[in-house]
Design an enzyme around this catalytic site. Structure first.
Site, short mmCIF file in Angstrom:
data_model
loop_
_atom_site.label_atom_id
_atom_site.label_comp_id
_atom_site.label_asym_id
_atom_site.label_seq_id
_atom_site.Cartn_x
_atom_site.Cartn_y
_atom_site.Cartn_z
N GLU A 19 10.53 -97.79 99.79
CA GLU A 19 10.31 -97.01 98.71
C GLU A 19 9.30 -96.22 98.54
OE1 GLU A 19 13.77 -98.10 95.75
OE2 GLU A 19 11.74 -99.12 95.18
N GLU A 64 6.68 -101.46 91.18
CA GLU A 64 6.12 -101.65 89.90
C GLU A 64 5.61 -103.10 89.63
OE1 GLU A 64 9.80 -99.97 87.97
OE2 GLU A 64 9.42 -97.90 88.81
N SER A 99 13.91 -91.74 93.59
CA SER A 99 14.47 -90.36 93.24
C SER A 99 15.81 -89.99 93.85
CB SER A 99 13.65 -89.11 93.33
OG SER A 99 12.37 -89.40 92.60
N HIS A 123 8.82 -105.05 94.27
CA HIS A 123 8.99 -103.45 93.74
C HIS A 123 7.76 -103.19 93.35
CE1 HIS A 123 10.16 -100.09 91.38
NE2 HIS A 123 11.28 -100.20 92.29
N ASN A 142 19.09 -100.23 90.57
CA ASN A 142 18.07 -101.00 89.82
C ASN A 142 17.95 -100.40 88.27
OD1 ASN A 142 15.72 -102.17 88.90
ND2 ASN A 142 14.34 -101.19 90.49
N TRP A 143 18.57 -101.42 87.51
CA TRP A 143 18.27 -100.88 85.86
C TRP A 143 17.02 -100.84 85.05
CZ3 TRP A 143 23.34 -103.08 83.23
CH2 TRP A 143 24.42 -102.32 83.73
N LYS A 144 15.99 -101.50 86.00
CA LYS A 144 14.59 -101.59 85.50
C LYS A 144 14.73 -102.31 84.16
CE LYS A 144 12.99 -98.34 88.66
NZ LYS A 144 12.14 -97.49 88.98
N GLY A 170 17.17 -95.96 91.09
CA GLY A 170 16.76 -96.25 89.53
C GLY A 170 17.33 -95.62 88.48
N GLY A 213 10.59 -92.45 90.52
CA GLY A 213 10.36 -92.26 89.11
C GLY A 213 10.06 -90.96 88.65
P1 PGA Z 1 14.19 -93.84 91.00
O1 PGA Z 1 13.65 -95.68 91.11
O2 PGA Z 1 15.56 -93.79 91.53
O3 PGA Z 1 14.19 -93.63 89.26
O4 PGA Z 1 13.14 -93.03 91.44
C1 PGA Z 1 13.92 -96.13 92.36
C2 PGA Z 1 13.37 -97.44 92.08
O5 PGA Z 1 12.20 -97.89 91.75
O6 PGA Z 1 13.92 -98.42 92.64
#
Ligand code: PGA
Length: 255
Positions: free
Chosen positions: A165, A98, A214, A96, A9-11, A235, A171
């Protein structure tokens, strides 16, 4: 045997299209040799079609980070599941944390799930609790799945992927890492909830459950060994080709 899933997930990264293509092709060149893994890159939507055109086979594909539920019309700023499908994507991340924290509700997530499944697209349903201060996470997990799937029939539920998640472990502001044992316990809860929904333990067993929060090249071994998962959603580490390749390789070798 189903392949394991490694989802990047490149966000909201990177900031330029040429960087996105370079990152994509660097990972793609190496990822092809790992036959037990299907790698899914979920870039920002603006890069989806261009990266989708670089896909050559089912082992390395693209997905979207979101989709709207309507198929067309006056919806400024939205992108429909058919546009995403036509851009050669196979997966769509839905719900997600976020996006939930920016106002996405369970009702919106349910509509998105139903709409995406009218195409040959696979929704990756993200669920997870905000804290582990008490036992309320069990109810939160179950309810999020029930709410997200309430417009779906059993055949449609059988086509989804669930991503566990825990918000507190995602994050750079993560409170602490989730342990593989904590992950495994929730995988049981997810499977049981799915089995109740589709009325079949066999079908529930065939639905991939991945872990995200993470995940990196150091902790990936313990998650694939003890987490009872069918893959990972990554992420930050998915933006570093070396780390991401190590994660793909570790998942492949454990399969
Ligand atoms: P992260 O993000 O690996 O940076 O914790 C995971 C995600 O939000 O999908």
């Amino acid at each position: 045997m189903n392949k394991k899933l490694v989802i990047g997930n490149w966000k909201m990264n990177p900031s330029r299209g040429d960087e996105a293509r370079k990152l994509f092709t660097t990972i793609q060149k190496k990822a092809h040799s790992f036959e037990s893994v299907e790698t899914v890159i979920c870039p920002p939507l603006i890069y989806l079609e261009s990266l989708g055109s670089l896909v050559t086979d089912r082992s390395f594909v693209v997905g979207a980070q979101d989709a709207f539920w309507e198929h067309g019309g006056a919806y400024t700023g939205q992108v429909s599941p058919d546009m995403i499908f036509n851009a050669k994507a196979r997966y769509v991340i839905v719900g997600h944390s976020e996006r939930r924290s920016n106002g996405e509700t369970d009702a919106m997530i349910a509509q998105k799930m139903a709409s995406i499944l009218t195409f040959p697209l696979i929704p990756i349903l993200c669920i997870g609790e905000h804290h582990r201060n008490d036992d309320s996470y069990v109810m939160t997990i179950k309810q999020q799945i029930i709410d997200a799937c309430h417009l779906l029939n059993s055949e449609q539920i059988a086509r989804i992927v669930v991503a566990y998640e825990p918000v507190w472990a995602i994050g750079k502001n993560a409170v602490r890492p989730c342990s593989p044992q904590e992950c495994a316990e929730v995988v049981h809860i997810i499977r049981q909830t799915l089995a109740d929904l589709v009325n079949s333990s066999d079908t529930a067993r065939s639905i991939p459950i991945v872990y995200g929060g993470s995940v990196d090249r150091e902790n990936i071994v313990s998650f694939v060994t003890d987490g009872l998962i069918d893959g990972v959603l990554v992420g930050r580490a998915s933006l570093d080709p070396e780390s991401f390749i190590t994660i793909i390789k570790t998942v492949n070798n454990a399969s």
